[in-house]
Design a protein around this motif. Structure first.
Motif, short mmCIF file in Angstrom:
data_model
loop_
_atom_site.label_atom_id
_atom_site.label_comp_id
_atom_site.label_asym_id
_atom_site.label_seq_id
_atom_site.Cartn_x
_atom_site.Cartn_y
_atom_site.Cartn_z
N VAL A 1 0.85 -1.19 0.00
CA VAL A 1 0.00 0.00 0.00
C VAL A 1 0.88 1.23 0.00
O VAL A 1 1.66 1.45 0.93
CB VAL A 1 -0.94 0.03 1.23
N SER B 1 1.21 5.14 0.44
CA SER B 1 0.41 6.10 1.19
C SER B 1 1.02 7.49 1.13
O SER B 1 2.22 7.67 1.36
CB SER B 1 0.33 5.63 2.66
N LEU C 1 -7.67 6.07 4.20
CA LEU C 1 -6.74 5.01 4.60
C LEU C 1 -7.40 3.90 5.43
O LEU C 1 -7.09 2.72 5.26
CB LEU C 1 -5.57 5.64 5.37
N THR D 1 -9.19 1.42 3.28
CA THR D 1 -8.22 0.59 2.55
C THR D 1 -7.71 -0.54 3.43
O THR D 1 -7.73 -1.72 3.04
CB THR D 1 -7.04 1.45 2.07
N ILE D 2 -7.26 -0.21 4.64
CA ILE D 2 -6.71 -1.22 5.55
C ILE D 2 -7.78 -2.19 6.01
O ILE D 2 -7.55 -3.41 6.09
CB ILE D 2 -6.01 -0.54 6.75
N VAL E 1 2.82 -1.15 4.29
CA VAL E 1 2.34 0.20 4.02
C VAL E 1 3.56 1.11 4.00
O VAL E 1 4.26 1.26 5.00
CB VAL E 1 1.35 0.69 5.10
N ASP F 1 4.80 4.85 3.52
CA ASP F 1 4.31 6.22 3.54
C ASP F 1 5.37 7.17 3.00
O ASP F 1 6.52 7.18 3.46
CB ASP F 1 3.92 6.62 4.96
N SER G 1 -1.81 10.24 8.62
CA SER G 1 -1.69 8.89 8.05
C SER G 1 -0.84 7.96 8.91
O SER G 1 -1.21 6.80 9.15
CB SER G 1 -1.11 8.96 6.64
N ILE H 1 -1.94 4.32 10.65
CA ILE H 1 -1.26 3.05 10.33
C ILE H 1 -0.73 2.38 11.59
O ILE H 1 -0.87 1.16 11.78
CB ILE H 1 -0.11 3.29 9.33
N GLU I 1 -3.62 1.03 -3.79
CA GLU I 1 -3.44 2.44 -3.49
C GLU I 1 -4.28 2.81 -2.27
O GLU I 1 -5.34 2.25 -2.03
CB GLU I 1 -3.83 3.28 -4.71
N SER I 2 -3.80 3.77 -1.48
CA SER I 2 -4.37 4.02 -0.16
C SER I 2 -5.68 4.80 -0.17
O SER I 2 -6.20 5.17 0.89
CB SER I 2 -3.35 4.75 0.73
N ASP I 3 -6.25 5.04 -1.35
CA ASP I 3 -7.59 5.61 -1.43
C ASP I 3 -8.58 4.61 -2.05
O ASP I 3 -9.73 4.96 -2.32
CB ASP I 3 -7.60 6.93 -2.20
#
Length: 288
Positions: free
Chosen positions: A7, A9, A16, A19-20, A35, A37, A44, A48, A89-91
Motif C-alpha cells: 500500500v 500512502s 486510509l 483501505t486497511i 504500508v 508512507d 496517516s 497506520i 493504493e491508499s484511497d
C-alpha cells in the motif's frame, strides 16, 4: 502461499482506514501488508500505527522525504516476502474475496504473470461520468478474450488494466521490469507494457476493486499530453533492449496519433484564448 500487499500512502488520511479494513476482511488469511508512507504531513502515520497494534501482519515503512510514486512503490516492493504481490493504493479498497479468487487462479495457472479484475467506480460523480463509458467498453473487450493470454497489443494504445489496485503480480517477473518511467503519473502503463512483453495475463470480470476517483487522486492530475509520450517512450525503451523490429509499426502509429492529438489540443486552447467559439458537432461544413 504468502501474498504481500503493498500500500503506497501519501496524505490520504480520510481514505486510509477503508483501505486497511478491506485487507483485514480478506477470507484468504496468508498475507502481509507493507504500508509505505511517502512522508505524509497529515495523520496517516498515526492511523497506520494504530492498525499495527491490532495486527502484526501490517508493517510500516516511512520515507524521510517525499520520493514520489515510482521510488516509493519500488521500495515497498523490495520489502515484501511473498512470492506474489498485490498493489493497493491508499484511497482504494478490495472485496473480501479478492485474494481468495486470485489465489485460485494461481493454483490453476501457476505460470501466470499477472491477474487483474474489473472495478467498481466510487467517489466524485463528475469524474465517474467522464470515464464510465470508456471503462465499460474496455471491460467488454477484455471479456471477449480467452485467458491466460498475451495482452501486449491491447495495452499499446490504451491501458486496460485500469488501476494498480486491481493487480496481483508474480514478484520475480515484476522485478525483471524497468521501473525508470519518465513520469510517475503513468508508472502503471510504463510497467505493464514492459511486463506484457514476456508474461501472460488473466482477467477476472468481477468488480473486486473499489476504485475511488476524486480531485486529489493521481488519475485526476494526469494530463492528456502524457498519454501518448509514455507508451511511445516505453516502446522505444523495449525496442532498444530487445531489438525487435516488429515494434516499429506500433511506434510510428503512436507517434503520429500523439502529434495529431497535441495539435488538436493546442488549437482548442488557442481558440479559447482568442475568444473564438469551437465548431459545434451540429455545425454545417458549409458556412452558407
Amino acid at each position: 502461499m504468502l501474498i504481500s500487499i503493498v500500500v503506497t500512502s501519501y496524505n490520504y488520511e480520510k481514505y486510509l482506514k477503508d483501505t486497511i479494513n478491506s485487507v483485514l476482511a480478506q477470507t484468504y488469511q496468508n498475507w502481509e501488508m507493507i504500508v509505505i508512507d511517502d512522508a505524509s504531513t497529515d495523520s496517516s502515520i498515526e492511523i497506520i500505527k494504530e492498525y499495527q497494534k491490532k495486527d502484526k501482519r501490517i508493517k510500516l515503512i516511512q520515507n524521510e522525504t517525499n520520493l514520489g510514486l515510482s521510488k516509493t512503490l519500488k521500495k515497498g516492493l523490495e520489502a515484501t516476502s511473498g512470492e506474489w504481490i498485490a498493489i493497493l493504493e491508499s484511497d482504494d479498497s478490495i472485496s473480501s474475496d479478492y485474494l481468495e479468487k486470485k489465489a485460485a487462479v494461481i493454483k490453476q495457472y501457476p505460470d501466470i504473470g499477472l491477474i487483474f479484475n474489473d472495478v467498481e467506480l466510487a467517489g466524485d460523480k463528475k469524474r465517474i461520468k467522464e470515464v464510465e463509458k470508456k471503462f465499460r467498453n474496455s471491460a467488454k473487450s477484455l471479456q471477449s478474450k480467452s485467458y491466460p493470454c498475451d495482452l501486449f497489443s491491447d495495452l499499446v494504445f490504451f491501458n486496460k488494466v485500469l488501476t494498480f489496485s486491481t493487480i496481483l503480480v508474480n514478484k520475480e517477473k515484476l522485478f525483471s521490469c524497468d521501473f525508470n518511467t519518465p513520469t510517475d503519473k503513468l508508472l502503471d502503463w510504463w510497467l505493464l507494457l514492459h511486463f506484457a512483453r514476456k508474461n501472460s495475463f488473466y482477467y477476472i470480470p468481477e468488480k473486486l476493486t473499489r476504485w475511488r476517483l476524486h480531485t486529489d487522486s493521481y488519475i485526476h492530475k494526469r494530463h492528456r499530453m502524457y498519454y501518448y509520450p509514455v507508451n511511445f517512450l516505453a516502446l522505444i525503451d523495449i525496442l532498444k533492449t530487445e531489438k525487435d523490429l516488429r515494434l516499429i509499426p506500433y511506434i510510428i502509429i503512436i507517434f503520429f496519433c500523439g502529434i495529431s492529438k497535441i495539435k488538436v489540443a493546442a488549437a482548442q486552447k488557442l481558440k479559447t484564448a482568442l475568444g473564438i467559439p469551437l465548431r459545434s458537432e451540429n455545425s454545417s461544413s458549409n458556412p452558407h
